[in-house]
Design a protein around this motif. Structure first.
Motif, PDB file in Angstrom:
ATOM      1  N   LEU A 128       0.815  -1.208   0.000  1.00  0.00           N
ATOM      2  CA  LEU A 128       0.000   0.000   0.000  1.00  0.00           C
ATOM      3  C   LEU A 128       0.853   1.265   0.000  1.00  0.00           C
ATOM      4  CD1 LEU A 128      -2.774  -1.062   2.548  1.00  0.00           C
ATOM      5  CD2 LEU A 128      -2.794  -1.212   0.053  1.00  0.00           C
ATOM      6  N   GLU A 129       2.156   1.112   0.093  1.00  0.00           N
ATOM      7  CA  GLU A 129       3.058   2.257   0.136  1.00  0.00           C
ATOM      8  C   GLU A 129       3.477   2.599  -1.287  1.00  0.00           C
ATOM      9  OE1 GLU A 129       3.915   4.769   2.547  1.00  0.00           O
ATOM     10  OE2 GLU A 129       4.675   3.108   3.737  1.00  0.00           O
ATOM     11  N   ASN A 130       3.103   3.758  -1.751  1.00  0.00           N
ATOM     12  CA  ASN A 130       3.435   4.116  -3.121  1.00  0.00           C
ATOM     13  C   ASN A 130       3.931   5.553  -3.159  1.00  0.00           C
ATOM     14  OD1 ASN A 130       3.740   3.843  -5.861  1.00  0.00           O
ATOM     15  ND2 ASN A 130       1.660   4.499  -6.320  1.00  0.00           N
ATOM     16  N   ARG A 131       4.969   5.806  -2.377  1.00  0.00           N
ATOM     17  CA  ARG A 131       5.494   7.156  -2.301  1.00  0.00           C
ATOM     18  C   ARG A 131       6.914   7.211  -2.837  1.00  0.00           C
ATOM     19  NH1 ARG A 131       4.291   8.633   3.792  1.00  0.00           N
ATOM     20  NH2 ARG A 131       4.540   6.382   3.983  1.00  0.00           N
ATOM     21  N   ARG A 132       7.157   8.255  -3.607  1.00  0.00           N
ATOM     22  CA  ARG A 132       8.487   8.487  -4.150  1.00  0.00           C
ATOM     23  C   ARG A 132       8.958   9.855  -3.679  1.00  0.00           C
ATOM     24  NH1 ARG A 132       8.714   9.174  -9.415  1.00  0.00           N
ATOM     25  NH2 ARG A 132      10.812   8.348  -9.666  1.00  0.00           N
ATOM     26  N   PHE A 133      10.238   9.938  -3.385  1.00  0.00           N
ATOM     27  CA  PHE A 133      10.810  11.174  -2.874  1.00  0.00           C
ATOM     28  C   PHE A 133      12.043  11.549  -3.681  1.00  0.00           C
ATOM     29  CE2 PHE A 133       8.737   9.056   0.653  1.00  0.00           C
ATOM     30  CZ  PHE A 133       8.066  10.076   1.313  1.00  0.00           C
ATOM     31  N   ILE A 134      12.326  12.846  -3.707  1.00  0.00           N
ATOM     32  CA  ILE A 134      13.605  13.312  -4.221  1.00  0.00           C
ATOM     33  C   ILE A 134      14.247  14.136  -3.108  1.00  0.00           C
ATOM     34  CG2 ILE A 134      12.631  15.392  -5.314  1.00  0.00           C
ATOM     35  CD1 ILE A 134      14.790  14.874  -7.555  1.00  0.00           C
ATOM     36  N   VAL A 135      15.519  13.851  -2.839  1.00  0.00           N
ATOM     37  CA  VAL A 135      16.239  14.471  -1.731  1.00  0.00           C
ATOM     38  C   VAL A 135      17.352  15.348  -2.290  1.00  0.00           C
ATOM     39  CG1 VAL A 135      17.592  14.065   0.354  1.00  0.00           C
ATOM     40  CG2 VAL A 135      15.738  12.491  -0.255  1.00  0.00           C
ATOM     41  N   ASN A 136      17.306  16.635  -1.935  1.00  0.00           N
ATOM     42  CA  ASN A 136      18.332  17.592  -2.376  1.00  0.00           C
ATOM     43  C   ASN A 136      18.544  17.561  -3.891  1.00  0.00           C
ATOM     44  OD1 ASN A 136      18.585  18.165   0.307  1.00  0.00           O
ATOM     45  ND2 ASN A 136      20.765  17.699   0.461  1.00  0.00           N
ATOM     46  N   THR A 137      17.498  17.247  -4.617  1.00  0.00           N
ATOM     47  CA  THR A 137      17.479  17.164  -6.086  1.00  0.00           C
ATOM     48  C   THR A 137      18.436  16.114  -6.641  1.00  0.00           C
ATOM     49  OG1 THR A 137      19.212  18.813  -6.603  1.00  0.00           O
ATOM     50  CG2 THR A 137      16.976  19.648  -6.169  1.00  0.00           C
ATOM     51  N   ARG A 138      19.076  15.305  -5.779  1.00  0.00           N
ATOM     52  CA  ARG A 138      20.100  14.362  -6.244  1.00  0.00           C
ATOM     53  C   ARG A 138      19.722  12.900  -6.033  1.00  0.00           C
ATOM     54  NH1 ARG A 138      22.414  17.009  -9.558  1.00  0.00           N
ATOM     55  NH2 ARG A 138      24.392  15.890  -9.443  1.00  0.00           N
ATOM     56  N   LEU A 139      18.980  12.621  -4.963  1.00  0.00           N
ATOM     57  CA  LEU A 139      18.610  11.248  -4.643  1.00  0.00           C
ATOM     58  C   LEU A 139      17.133  11.017  -4.929  1.00  0.00           C
ATOM     59  CD1 LEU A 139      20.341  10.656  -1.176  1.00  0.00           C
ATOM     60  CD2 LEU A 139      20.957   9.570  -3.335  1.00  0.00           C
ATOM     61  N   THR A 140      16.826   9.937  -5.627  1.00  0.00           N
ATOM     62  CA  THR A 140      15.439   9.550  -5.861  1.00  0.00           C
ATOM     63  C   THR A 140      15.171   8.258  -5.103  1.00  0.00           C
ATOM     64  OG1 THR A 140      15.482  10.523  -8.077  1.00  0.00           O
ATOM     65  CG2 THR A 140      13.698   8.985  -7.586  1.00  0.00           C
ATOM     66  N   VAL A 141      14.111   8.262  -4.292  1.00  0.00           N
ATOM     67  CA  VAL A 141      13.800   7.116  -3.445  1.00  0.00           C
ATOM     68  C   VAL A 141      12.370   6.662  -3.720  1.00  0.00           C
ATOM     69  CG1 VAL A 141      13.679   6.239  -1.086  1.00  0.00           C
ATOM     70  CG2 VAL A 141      15.323   8.041  -1.655  1.00  0.00           C
ATOM     71  N   ASP A 142      12.201   5.371  -3.965  1.00  0.00           N
ATOM     72  CA  ASP A 142      10.882   4.779  -4.173  1.00  0.00           C
ATOM     73  C   ASP A 142      10.627   3.802  -3.027  1.00  0.00           C
ATOM     74  OD1 ASP A 142       8.697   3.135  -5.019  1.00  0.00           O
ATOM     75  OD2 ASP A 142       9.061   3.767  -7.085  1.00  0.00           O
ATOM     76  N   LEU A 143       9.725   4.171  -2.108  1.00  0.00           N
ATOM     77  CA  LEU A 143       9.461   3.322  -0.946  1.00  0.00           C
ATOM     78  C   LEU A 143       8.764   2.024  -1.326  1.00  0.00           C
ATOM     79  CD1 LEU A 143       8.320   5.840   1.826  1.00  0.00           C
ATOM     80  CD2 LEU A 143      10.572   4.835   1.463  1.00  0.00           C
ATOM     81  N   ASP A 144       7.943   2.071  -2.360  1.00  0.00           N
ATOM     82  CA  ASP A 144       7.214   0.872  -2.766  1.00  0.00           C
ATOM     83  C   ASP A 144       8.159  -0.161  -3.372  1.00  0.00           C
ATOM     84  OD1 ASP A 144       5.063  -0.818  -3.288  1.00  0.00           O
ATOM     85  OD2 ASP A 144       4.813  -0.021  -5.297  1.00  0.00           O
ATOM     86  N   LYS A 145       9.009   0.277  -4.285  1.00  0.00           N
ATOM     87  CA  LYS A 145       9.933  -0.642  -4.955  1.00  0.00           C
ATOM     88  C   LYS A 145      11.216  -0.869  -4.163  1.00  0.00           C
ATOM     89  CE  LYS A 145       8.379   0.576  -9.619  1.00  0.00           C
ATOM     90  NZ  LYS A 145       8.798   1.132 -10.936  1.00  0.00           N
ATOM     91  N   ARG A 146      11.392  -0.090  -3.086  1.00  0.00           N
ATOM     92  CA  ARG A 146      12.619  -0.156  -2.284  1.00  0.00           C
ATOM     93  C   ARG A 146      13.848   0.073  -3.165  1.00  0.00           C
ATOM     94  NH1 ARG A 146      12.645  -2.229   3.015  1.00  0.00           N
ATOM     95  NH2 ARG A 146      10.534  -2.513   3.806  1.00  0.00           N
ATOM     96  N   GLU A 147      13.787   1.162  -3.901  1.00  0.00           N
ATOM     97  CA  GLU A 147      14.893   1.530  -4.777  1.00  0.00           C
ATOM     98  C   GLU A 147      15.359   2.938  -4.446  1.00  0.00           C
ATOM     99  OE1 GLU A 147      13.491  -1.054  -8.715  1.00  0.00           O
ATOM    100  OE2 GLU A 147      13.319   1.135  -8.707  1.00  0.00           O
ATOM    101  N   ILE A 148      16.661   3.151  -4.514  1.00  0.00           N
ATOM    102  CA  ILE A 148      17.233   4.472  -4.317  1.00  0.00           C
ATOM    103  C   ILE A 148      18.339   4.658  -5.344  1.00  0.00           C
ATOM    104  CG2 ILE A 148      18.712   3.534  -2.481  1.00  0.00           C
ATOM    105  CD1 ILE A 148      18.826   6.372  -1.304  1.00  0.00           C
ATOM    106  N   ALA A 149      18.368   5.832  -5.953  1.00  0.00           N
ATOM    107  CA  ALA A 149      19.366   6.088  -6.991  1.00  0.00           C
ATOM    108  C   ALA A 149      19.890   7.509  -6.855  1.00  0.00           C
ATOM    109  CB  ALA A 149      18.767   5.877  -8.376  1.00  0.00           C
ATOM    110  N   HIS A 150      21.174   7.667  -7.147  1.00  0.00           N
ATOM    111  CA  HIS A 150      21.814   8.975  -7.157  1.00  0.00           C
ATOM    112  C   HIS A 150      21.854   9.481  -8.592  1.00  0.00           C
ATOM    113  CE1 HIS A 150      25.137  11.928  -6.985  1.00  0.00           C
ATOM    114  NE2 HIS A 150      24.725  12.120  -5.746  1.00  0.00           N
ATOM    115  N   ALA A 151      21.724  10.792  -8.759  1.00  0.00           N
ATOM    116  CA  ALA A 151      21.642  11.379 -10.101  1.00  0.00           C
ATOM    117  C   ALA A 151      22.829  10.998 -10.972  1.00  0.00           C
ATOM    118  CB  ALA A 151      21.527  12.901  -9.991  1.00  0.00           C
TER     119      ALA A 151
END
Length: 233
Positions: A128-151
């Motif tokens: 049920l968690e479907n939130r994506r975040f961007i941190v300091n415009t450099r990190l993208t985090v997908d809580l649902d897919k448990r993925e994190i990537a740097h630009a």
């Protein structure tokens, strides 16, 4: 196809190994056992990764810490380490190597089952968690897919425990979170005053995500606060 969680126990003591195998089997797990790193490697080559490895630190030949380091370098496979009672150094080093949790011997088998189930829950994406975040415009985090990537650097290898911790910070930015709160939210148990699990996990998380400056600030005698710019997508 057997859908039961598959647990691999790496323990050189035959009596303990048999006891754990029988108890986990009664609790509804599929269980295989081995006596060291070579047995673990043979299992993975033949059957692939299990759902979780219960790994004793004190093994003949290649010890559990070395095996943990080797596993974590190539896999996000959940690891629960068995340590000697009172040996804080081994516990801290195990967490620094990437273990998801630890359990000091001797222990109640029911607690082992509870720890295993908690780790497996953390390792599963929340449907049920479907939130994506961007941190300091450099990190993208997908809580649902448990993925994190740097630009620039691409995907970052976080363990399930580290990702769970990051999720706590991203959903509560600019708030001081105590060690007790973080332990309860990520591990489902209260923190012992001398338990440094959260401190070690925060340290590992910082090393992986703080590429352009501090994101997680220590608040003396209070806990931690996520100070990065968080935008929900």
């Amino acid at each position: 196809m057997d859908q039961r969680p598959h647990i691999l126990i790496i323990e050189d003591d035959v009596e303990i190994r048999s006891l754990l195998r029988d108890h986990l089997a009664r609790e509804g797990f599929r269980v295989d056992v081995g006596d060291g790193g070579a047995a673990l490697d043979r299992f993975r080559t033949t059957f692939g990764d299990p759902d979780l490895v219960v790994l004793d630190i004190m093994l003949p030949g290649e010890d559990g810490l070395s095996i943990c380091r080797r596993l974590r370098a190539a896999s996000r496979l959940p690891i629960l380490m068995l340590t000697a009672k009172g040996d804080e150094i081994d516990r801290i080093v195990g967490l620094e190597m990437g273990a998801d949790d630890y359990l000091p011997k001797p222990f109640n088998p029911r607690e082992l089952v509870a720890r295993i189930r908690a780790i497996l829950r953390r390792a599963e994406p929340a449907p049920l968690e479907n939130r994506r975040f961007i941190v300091n415009t450099r990190l993208t985090v997908d809580l649902d897919k448990r993925e994190i990537a740097h630009a620039e650097d691409g995907p970052l290898p976080l363990t399930s425990a580290e990702f769970e911790l990051l999720g706590c910070f991203l959903t509560r930015p600019n708030r001081v979170l105590s060690r007790e709160q973080l332990m309860d939210w990520t591990r489902g148990r209260q923190a012992d005053p001398l338990d440094r699990t959260i401190d070690v996990q925060v340290s590992r998380l910082r090393k992986k995500i703080e590429r352009e400056g501090e994101l997680i600030k220590t608040v003396r005698s209070a806990g931690y606060i996520f100070t990065g710019s968080v935008k929900e997508l």
